[in-house]
Scaffold this active site. Structure first.
Site, short mmCIF file in Angstrom:
data_model
loop_
_atom_site.label_atom_id
_atom_site.label_comp_id
_atom_site.label_asym_id
_atom_site.label_seq_id
_atom_site.Cartn_x
_atom_site.Cartn_y
_atom_site.Cartn_z
N TYR A 145 -15.49 -11.90 -20.18
CA TYR A 145 -16.47 -11.10 -19.41
C TYR A 145 -17.32 -10.22 -20.34
CZ TYR A 145 -12.80 -12.47 -16.18
OH TYR A 145 -11.86 -13.19 -15.52
N LYS A 188 5.32 0.66 -38.56
CA LYS A 188 5.06 1.60 -37.46
C LYS A 188 5.88 1.09 -36.28
CE LYS A 188 2.96 5.00 -35.37
NZ LYS A 188 3.24 6.43 -35.65
N ASP A 221 2.41 6.66 -40.76
CA ASP A 221 1.70 7.95 -40.69
C ASP A 221 2.32 8.94 -41.70
OD1 ASP A 221 3.96 7.80 -39.07
OD2 ASP A 221 3.07 8.80 -37.33
N ASP A 245 -3.34 -3.09 -46.04
CA ASP A 245 -4.78 -2.96 -46.32
C ASP A 245 -5.18 -1.49 -46.38
OD1 ASP A 245 -7.58 -3.67 -46.52
OD2 ASP A 245 -7.73 -2.97 -44.45
N ASP A 249 -6.43 1.09 -50.03
CA ASP A 249 -7.62 1.88 -50.38
C ASP A 249 -7.16 3.28 -50.76
OD1 ASP A 249 -9.45 -0.23 -49.79
OD2 ASP A 249 -10.90 1.18 -48.93
C1 IPM Z 1 -9.39 -6.27 -48.44
C2 IPM Z 1 -10.50 -6.22 -47.42
C3 IPM Z 1 -10.29 -7.30 -46.37
C4 IPM Z 1 -8.92 -7.10 -45.77
C5 IPM Z 1 -11.37 -7.31 -45.27
C6 IPM Z 1 -12.72 -7.66 -45.84
C7 IPM Z 1 -11.03 -8.20 -44.11
O1 IPM Z 1 -10.55 -4.95 -46.85
O2 IPM Z 1 -9.24 -7.30 -49.12
O3 IPM Z 1 -8.68 -5.27 -48.59
O4 IPM Z 1 -8.74 -6.25 -44.90
O5 IPM Z 1 -8.00 -7.80 -46.18
MN MN Z 2 -9.20 -3.52 -47.72
#
Ligand code: IPM
Ligand code: MN
Ligand code: NAD
Length: 354
Positions: A145, A188, A221, A245, A249
């Site tokens: 939808y 989690k 968390d 992921d 970062d």
């Molecule tokens: C990474 C990137 C990818 C992931 C994205 C682009 C889907 O963020 O390689 O870390 O989440 O794996």
């Molecule tokens: Mn990533």
């Protein structure tokens, strides 16, 4: 004599910029050992898609399979949706080639300022093992939808006992070989009781086989808080696809920059070529400016050298990066300097030539 045939997909944005530096310095590191690689540059990515309507050619997967490894930059651009680039090339590659180990080291190099106060060089030193073929990234679901007030979206995470077990085992094996012999599983499962409940069950089963590894389990968390509060407590970390992921970062930035975050997408059985890529994306905000930090790509190439049995070249590349960072004369803007991508590559090359 060429000892390996590498498929190179620079991709989009800063991808090709950083990958070219990784190739230059890898060539130099190999040359010191009398070795060399063949680099097969494949023009796949958003521009290729705009020309051909495909993100890779029909025989692309077969072609890739013929290589010993894949060196990948990044995909993603403003004018082509991620459903085409990321979901047409990057994520299928991880699944098709069963690259179930996504290894992401995070190390605070001497000479690099962590955004966290008073962190000594080497005090952050973790290996994150991220599950890379299933979990929250399973492309199972759909929308119904669409565009109406009754729109429904469903995406089902897929966790298998086999999938949990093999990444947990890979992480425990790695922990066993590290001096600190520590492992933290991060989930989690207090919220995602079914999928991450399975993960936790498998973790508890596998850990009984690794009495020599000191292991614990954290909720993500609280773990995110501890990555900032006391990152030095982490050694090997293992997590599901999405959790891994997000945490990587974070693990990269606490060691100074995502521009230092390397990753290896590995099929340990070697049934397929493994793939090596910086963990950052195509960085559209700085693409084309020549200022991206190439060291995440360089350190990914270092992981590729290790995987392909070129440990000496890998070690010299790692040492060259460490020296450039310690000397702190040449550094890209993400590390507080004014150097270009090429100048950073030049600095690593100069150490390798010395
Ligand atoms: C990474 C990137 C990818 C992931 C994205 C682009 C889907 O963020 O390689 O870390 O989440 O794996
Ligand atoms: Mn990533
Ligand atoms: P990103 O990692 O591309 O950028 C995030 C921030 O980090 C930006 O400010 C960028 O300038 C900076 N940065 C990243 N790499 C850097 C480097 N080497 N040197 C200096 N600064 C650097 O993440 P995003 O902006 O969320 O994603 C952009 C696109 O890339 C999206 O389409 C996304 O889907 C895609 N992506 C692809 C991959 C991949 O192909 N492996 C990985 C992550 C994101």
């Amino acid at each position: 004599m060429a000892t390996a045939n590498i498929a190179v997909i620079g991709g989009d944005g800063i991808g090709p910029e950083v990958i070219e530096q990784a190739i230059r310095v890898t060539d130099a590191a190999l040359k010191r050992q009398g070795a060399s690689f063949t680099w097969n540059r494949l023009p796949w990515g958003s521009a290729f898609y705009k020309q051909t309507g495909k993100i890779l050619p029909d025989d692309g997967w077969d072609l890739l399979k013929k290589h010993d490894a894949i060196l990948f930059g990044a995909v993603g651009s403003a004018d082509v949706p991620d459903t085409v680039t990321v979901h047409g090339l990057l994520l299928p590659m991880r699944r098709r080639f069963d690259l179930y180990v996504n290894l992401r080291p995070a190390f605070l190099f001497d000479g690099v300022q962590s955004p966290l106060r008073d962190k000594a060089p080497g005090s952050i030193d973790m290996l994150v093992y991220r599950e890379n073929t299933e979990g929250e990234y399973a492309p199972t679901g759909g929308r119904l939808y669409t565009g109406t007030p009754n729109e429904i979206a469903v995406q089902t995470a897929v966790f298998t006992r086999k999938g949990c077990e093999r990444i947990l085992r890979a992480a425990f094996e790695a922990a066993r070989k590290r001096p600190r012999r520590k492992l933290t599983s991060i989930t989690k499962s207090n919220a995602q009781v079914h999928t991450l409940g399975l993960w936790d069950d498998v973790y508890h089963a596998v850990r009984t086989e690794y009495a020599d590894v000191q292991s614990n389990s954290l909720l993500v968390d609280a773990a995110a808080m501890d990555f900032v509060r006391k990152p030095e407590v982490f050694d090997v970390v293992v997590a599901s696809n999405l959790v891994g992921d997000i945490l990587t970062d974070l693990s990269a930035i606490i060691t100074g920059s995502v521009g230092l975050g390397a990753s290896a997408n590995i099929n340990p059985e070697r049934a397929f070529p493994s793939m090596f890529e910086p963990l950052h994306g195509s960085a559209p905000d700085i693409a084309g400016k020549g200022i991206a930090n190439p060291l995440a790509a360089v350190l990914s190439a270092k992981l590729m050298l290790d995987h392909l049995g070129h440990e000496k070249s890998a070690a010299s590349l790692q040492a060259a990066v460490a020296r450039v960072l310690k000397e702190a004369k040449v550094r890209t803007p993400d590390l507080g300097g004014t150097a270009t991508t090429t100048q950073m590559g030049d600095a690593v090359l100069a150490v390798l030539a010395s």
